[in-house]
Design an enzyme around this catalytic site. Sequence first.
Site, PDB file in Angstrom:
ATOM      1  N   GLY A  73      19.007  -8.645   5.105  1.00  0.00           N
ATOM      2  CA  GLY A  73      20.248  -8.400   5.836  1.00  0.00           C
ATOM      3  C   GLY A  73      20.021  -7.713   7.163  1.00  0.00           C
ATOM      4  O   GLY A  73      20.941  -7.239   7.788  1.00  0.00           O
ATOM      5  N   CYS A  74      18.762  -7.686   7.599  1.00  0.00           N
ATOM      6  CA  CYS A  74      18.474  -7.079   8.888  1.00  0.00           C
ATOM      7  C   CYS A  74      17.887  -8.133   9.813  1.00  0.00           C
ATOM      8  O   CYS A  74      17.084  -8.947   9.386  1.00  0.00           O
ATOM      9  CB  CYS A  74      17.461  -5.955   8.742  1.00  0.00           C
ATOM     10  SG  CYS A  74      17.897  -4.776   7.464  1.00  0.00           S
ATOM     11  N   GLN A  75      18.289  -8.084  11.091  1.00  0.00           N
ATOM     12  CA  GLN A  75      17.689  -8.994  12.067  1.00  0.00           C
ATOM     13  C   GLN A  75      16.254  -8.575  12.347  1.00  0.00           C
ATOM     14  O   GLN A  75      15.395  -9.368  12.657  1.00  0.00           O
ATOM     15  CB  GLN A  75      18.491  -8.929  13.370  1.00  0.00           C
ATOM     16  CG  GLN A  75      18.847 -10.303  13.898  1.00  0.00           C
ATOM     17  CD  GLN A  75      19.525 -10.213  15.242  1.00  0.00           C
ATOM     18  OE1 GLN A  75      18.964  -9.719  16.219  1.00  0.00           O
ATOM     19  NE2 GLN A  75      20.729 -10.714  15.307  1.00  0.00           N
TER      20      GLN A  75
END
Lengths: 141, 439
Positions: free
Chosen positions: A51-53
């Site tokens: 869920g992190c870029q």
Amino acid sequence: MASIQEIQEEIVEEFSMFDDWMQRYEYMIDLGKSLPLIDESLKTEDRIIKGCQSKVWVNAELESDKIAFTADSDAIITKGIIAILIRAWSGQKPADIIAAKTDFIDEIGLKEHLSPTRANGLVSMIKQLKMYAIAYQTQVN
Amino acid sequence: MTGYFYLLEYKVTLERLFSSTDLTMSSRLGLTFAIMLDIKKIRADFPILNRKVNGQPLIYFDNAATSQKPTQVIDKIVAYYTLYNANIHRGVHALSQEATDHFEGAREKVRAFFNIPLAKQVIFTSGNTHSINAVASGAHVFVKKEDEVIVSAVEHHSNIVPWQMLCERVGAVLKVIPVLDDGRLDMHAYHNLLNSKTAFVVVNHISNALGVTNPVKEIIDAAHQYDAMTLIDGAQSCGHMKLDMQALDADFYTMSGHKMCGPTGIGILYGKEEALNSLPPYQGGGEMIDQVSFEKTTYAGLPHKFEAGTPNIAGGIALGAAIDYLNEIGMENIAAYEHGLLVYGTAQIKNIPGAKIYGDVTDKAAVISFNVASLHPYDIGTIVDKLGVAVRTGHHCAQPVMERFKIPGTIRASFAFYNTKEEIDVMVQALQRAVTMLS
Ligand SMILES: Cc1ncc(COP(=O)(O)O)c(C=O)c1O
């Protein structure tokens, strides 16, 4: 050791000295540099927070009845954010981490990072740290 | 061209030409002048451009994700719901007839805009992704077991996954055209991939991750020599260049209304008549039938066969208004102006120490995908957002492209005809501030 609440208040006070976002970000970037780094060998796929870029790895270890967190990220701002969280939560008891509030993030002017759709996944990081705490809680009991 | 006047700026452009670090790109501008749009008037048509973000005037450079909408389009949506909202193709009452006329009028506008032979070859969908899936889900009539489907390495996920699903379903094999270091497709490899088993070739016209324009005419013609079908993903081309479906000769071409100043939720699937007739419908329901009984249902003709259920009526009508708007400015003028922004922006970004542009070639749209030194695109994007500049960061729904270049993602600045060089200057200043903060 100060309580989570006390450390969070301390962080809020530090950030309140700055009057614009640039200074706050610069301070956050500095905090990122003091993050207790995760061991290179622990930077495995399963330790990446989804869920992190940017990539974020977190490790949690139980030291007697307290959890020690280490982490790293390939993005500097993300590293700063996780550093703030870890400063407040590392070295604390699982039950306290589970109960910890997160509104101090809002108070230090980083509210935009709390949005669940935000690509840096602060919400995912919080969830992950709390999951570790829940898992260790059962061991402590 | 009514209502717009152009300034021919010989002097300014000449100076720029000779100061530019990249003469080949500038020379593509044509002769020694560029067309200037009446940018002030155009910007006044886009109300969103007046707003502030984080206390700063908005600079919108995420046009490859979606374009902004002019008042003419917004008003059309309001007019529809205010004045003639009714279901189409169904009622004998006046309102239904009016709504139907507007909706079919929009279909005709799409037909003319893309030089499509017949209005029934314009299928309204909910967007580009929907258009691709509509074809891929029925493409088992074209692709059989052990056949090959060719995609390119620079596709958006929405032009990869539906074809993977098709291949799994029918037992076909997916082949990939590799991309060269400069972001262009390896056309030599493409020609070698083609063989008698090739059943379908799908590529994007312009890559959203890099902005590179692919040689689609050559790709289509070569595929046709092997009797393969072709689908071109036109998400990035439809709002930025003049397109001629008959000259291009693709069997299918897909577009999104929201990338060409129209609303979200409306898209276009163009197909050759024969191709559309061969393709089975992928959704059943109202509108798409000829006769229904429990023994046998016969389908309606084109375009209704592919338009089951109540369509996005307001969206279709407003897309018609977007086309009118683009026509008034002229797609050639838009393309020339945006190319000017590309050339200028490319030169400015290259001036930032450590900047590396991916897909820095002559033939491309006004999309600049880049990184600065080893800084994470996410960090830079976060800081420039604080300064009011909207760029995209990340993998741009094209993870295979990022893997190809071994990067976590890029910063992507994508321009439209309502952007200006002054905005590019502000972006470059913001980038420089970000780099200073992060280094
Ligand atoms: C090349 C390309 N293909 C497909 C798509 C998907 O379009 P949509 O999300 O409008 O369905 C996009 C949108 O970003 C794109 O740029």
